[in-house]
Design an enzyme around this catalytic site. Structure first.
Site, PDB file in Angstrom:
ATOM      1  N   ASP A  88       0.853  -1.196   0.000  1.00 58.05           N
ATOM      2  CA  ASP A  88       0.000   0.000   0.000  1.00 58.05           C
ATOM      3  C   ASP A  88       0.890   1.248   0.000  1.00 58.05           C
ATOM      4  OD1 ASP A  88      -2.257   1.957   1.028  1.00 58.05           O
ATOM      5  OD2 ASP A  88      -3.291   0.093   0.552  1.00 58.05           O
ATOM      6  N   ASP A  89       0.394   2.336   0.521  1.00 58.78           N
ATOM      7  CA  ASP A  89       1.117   3.612   0.511  1.00 58.78           C
ATOM      8  C   ASP A  89       2.460   3.488   1.257  1.00 58.78           C
ATOM      9  OD1 ASP A  89       1.623   6.273   0.138  1.00 58.78           O
ATOM     10  OD2 ASP A  89      -0.244   6.986   1.058  1.00 58.78           O
ATOM     11  N   LYS A 165      -3.463  -0.784  -7.058  1.00 58.55           N
ATOM     12  CA  LYS A 165      -4.482  -0.026  -6.320  1.00 58.55           C
ATOM     13  C   LYS A 165      -4.225   1.436  -6.627  1.00 58.55           C
ATOM     14  CE  LYS A 165      -5.851   1.136  -1.537  1.00 58.55           C
ATOM     15  NZ  LYS A 165      -5.847   0.686  -0.143  1.00 58.55           N
ATOM     16  N   ASP A 167      -5.242   5.048  -5.895  1.00 56.73           N
ATOM     17  CA  ASP A 167      -5.949   5.900  -4.942  1.00 56.73           C
ATOM     18  C   ASP A 167      -6.239   7.270  -5.567  1.00 56.73           C
ATOM     19  OD1 ASP A 167      -7.102   6.527  -2.544  1.00 56.73           O
ATOM     20  OD2 ASP A 167      -5.384   5.972  -1.322  1.00 56.73           O
ATOM     21  N   SER A 199      -9.953   3.627  -6.596  1.00 58.10           N
ATOM     22  CA  SER A 199     -10.568   4.241  -5.411  1.00 58.10           C
ATOM     23  C   SER A 199     -11.465   5.413  -5.798  1.00 58.10           C
ATOM     24  CB  SER A 199      -9.477   4.725  -4.446  1.00 58.10           C
ATOM     25  OG  SER A 199      -8.664   3.653  -4.068  1.00 58.10           O
ATOM     26  N   ARG A 224     -13.172   0.865  -4.680  1.00 55.90           N
ATOM     27  CA  ARG A 224     -13.473   1.199  -3.298  1.00 55.90           C
ATOM     28  C   ARG A 224     -14.624   2.189  -3.296  1.00 55.90           C
ATOM     29  NH1 ARG A 224      -9.988   1.845   0.717  1.00 55.90           N
ATOM     30  NH2 ARG A 224     -11.744   2.946   1.596  1.00 55.90           N
ATOM     31  N   ASP A 228     -12.544   4.201   4.503  1.00 54.09           N
ATOM     32  CA  ASP A 228     -11.546   3.221   4.944  1.00 54.09           C
ATOM     33  C   ASP A 228     -12.032   2.430   6.154  1.00 54.09           C
ATOM     34  OD1 ASP A 228     -10.022   4.543   3.117  1.00 54.09           O
ATOM     35  OD2 ASP A 228      -8.407   5.070   4.506  1.00 54.09           O
TER      36      ASP A 228
HETATM   37  C1  GLA Z   1      -6.488   6.045   1.538  1.00 48.64           C
HETATM   38  C2  GLA Z   1      -7.017   4.672   1.131  1.00 48.64           C
HETATM   39  C3  GLA Z   1      -6.499   3.615   2.089  1.00 48.64           C
HETATM   40  C4  GLA Z   1      -4.982   3.622   2.067  1.00 48.64           C
HETATM   41  C5  GLA Z   1      -4.470   5.009   2.429  1.00 48.64           C
HETATM   42  C6  GLA Z   1      -2.973   5.120   2.233  1.00 48.64           C
HETATM   43  O1  GLA Z   1      -7.000   6.456   2.760  1.00 48.64           O
HETATM   44  O2  GLA Z   1      -8.415   4.653   1.111  1.00 48.64           O
HETATM   45  O3  GLA Z   1      -6.974   2.335   1.724  1.00 48.64           O
HETATM   46  O4  GLA Z   1      -4.521   3.228   0.802  1.00 48.64           O
HETATM   47  O5  GLA Z   1      -5.067   6.011   1.601  1.00 48.64           O
HETATM   48  O6  GLA Z   1      -2.500   6.394   2.475  1.00 48.64           O
END
Ligand code: GLA
Length: 426
Positions: A88-89, A165, A167, A199, A224, A228
């Site tokens: 992820d991030d 993914k 975002d 997302s 998404r 979250d």
């Molecule tokens: C957003 C996404 C999360 C995650 C964070 C990472 O909030 O919805 O799922 O990826 O960013 O910073």
């Protein structure tokens, strides 16, 4: 100066007219994600912990993803379908390289992403990565602006990435309207099959008319829809209520190659009881949701493992028809009933208790729940008992624990009355 509301209206009008110019690019025509993707993702459990000096085990580093790939391949997860290891991030360096290419943080990912992808592939798994349509990611790492979309798609393909993914922090509605379809096109153009998780909807209000679910289904494999997930029962309830309250909008959008994503499974962390963990697994299976865990597979307890590895729940989730289930009833007694149709005229039923007193005895019959006349065979997903016969007219009682579920897999039986009676008596 235009007032904010007016400005917003202008942007949406502009967006609507621009939508006509966006070429329709089919991302999910590539045959991926015919059933909801399954795997593991770092975010909910490990967030943006970059402190590898003090927290080597848990920081976002290549070691974390290698550890999880080991666990997925050695502890029986891969065979059950959990195949994506998703970064992820916070994996990136704060700056792009001199060619403008994204690069991983050199201290935390010293071998680079390509080597990490090889490691994951050698274990029969697939690698996912995170990027953000905007100037920066949500945690402030380099984003993918419109001019960088092709380059980033090519970079991911050259590293052997299997899942993106994408975002949407730090961009406006117009940039997103252009960027999400463009990324779909750019991923396709690389020739490497990559699952594309968008997302987008969560950034533009989650529902029509702002969200065009038909377009999403054409360009993304999953998306998404909503906020979250956090490590709490409140958060699970907040998300599932939104999904079922809005089922008329989102349920028809799902199908093979295109899935609504209510976010990660948090089973095995700190916030859910045993009953609540079963509830998350049951409802995510009813919703045909991606089963992407975010937990620590190195220290999972047996109860959480049994829920996440429950074969009946997984096969309901992965049903090849790919029809998302729906909430049938919300009773005054705080009992709710959920249903999903499955292949071969089978179905899944979930009885959920939103009570907080004691196990509740819910009386009903299949006929009352809308099932056709006839004999059925019922299997209790979490009890794992032998299938039991049940006639549609027969009254039955399920005992549902507070914040827990009873989950059934049911199949019509084509025996005649005599044989059914015989099974019933045995
Ligand atoms: C957003 C996404 C999360 C995650 C964070 C990472 O909030 O919805 O799922 O990826 O960013 O910073």
């Amino acid at each position: 100066m235009a007032r904010p509301a007016l400005l917003q209206r202008r942007v949406s009008l502009l967006s609507l007219s621009l939508l006509c110019l966006v070429p329709l690019v089919q991302s999910n025509g590539n045959g991926l994600a015919q059933t909801p993707p399954m795997g593991w993702m770092a975010w909910e459990r490990f967030r943006c912990d970059t402190d590898c000096k003090d927290d080597l085990e848990n920081c976002i580093s290549e070691k974390l993803f290698m550890d999880m790939a080991d666990r997925l391949s050695e502890d029986g997860w891969r065979e059950l379908g959990y195949e994506y290891v998703i970064i992820d991030d916070c994996w990136m360096s704060r700056i792009r390289d001199k060619n403008g290419t994204l690069q991983p943080d050199p201290d935390r990912f010293p071998s680079g992403i390509k080597r990490l992808a090889d490691y994951v592939h050698n274990r029969g798994l697939k690698l996912g990565i995170y990027a953000d349509m905007g100037r920066w990611t949500c945690m402030g790492f380099p984003g993918t602006t419109l001019d960088k979309i092709e380059l980033d798609a090519q970079t991911f393909a050259s590293w052997g990435v299997d899942y993106l993914k994408f975002d949407g922090c730090n961009s406006n509605a117009l940039e997103q309207l252009l960027g999400y379809p463009l990324m779909s096109k750019a991923l396709n153009a690389t020739g490497r099959p990559m699952v594309y998780s968008c997302s987008w909807p969560v950034y533009i209000g989650s529902l029509p008319p702002e969200v065009n679910y038909t377009l999403l289904g054409d360009i993304c494999h999953l998306w998404r829809n909503y906020y979250d997930i956090q490590d709490s029962w409140d958060s699970v309830q907040f998300i599932m209520d939104w999904f079922f309250n809005n089922q008329d909008y989102i349920q028809p959008a799902a199908g093979p190659g295109k899935w609504n994503d209510p976010d990660m499974l948090i089973i095995g962390n700190f916030g859910l009881s045993l009953e609540q963990s079963r509830t998350q697994m049951a409802l995510w299976s009813i919703m045909a949701s991606p089963l992407i865990m975010s937990n620590d597979l190195r220290s999972l307890d047996n109860a959480a493992r049994a829920i996440l590895q429950n074969k009946a729940a997984i096969s309901i989730n992965q049903d090849p028809l790919g029809i998302q289930g729906r909430r049938l009833f919300k009773e005054k007694t705080k009992i709710e009933v959920y249903w999903r149709p499955l292949v071969d005229a089978a179905s899944a039923l979930v009885f959920l208790s939103r009570r907080s007193d004691m196990p509740y005895h819910y009386h009903t019959s299949l006929e009352k729940l809308g099932f056709g006349k006839g004999n059925y065979e019922v299997y209790d997903v979490f009890e794992g008992s032998k299938p039991k016969p049940l006639n549609s007219t027969e009254q039955f009682t399920v005992s549902i624990n507070p914040s827990g579920v009873v989950m059934w897999y049911l199949k019509p039986v084509k025996t005649d009355g005599f044989f059914f009676l015989l099974i019933h008596l045995l």
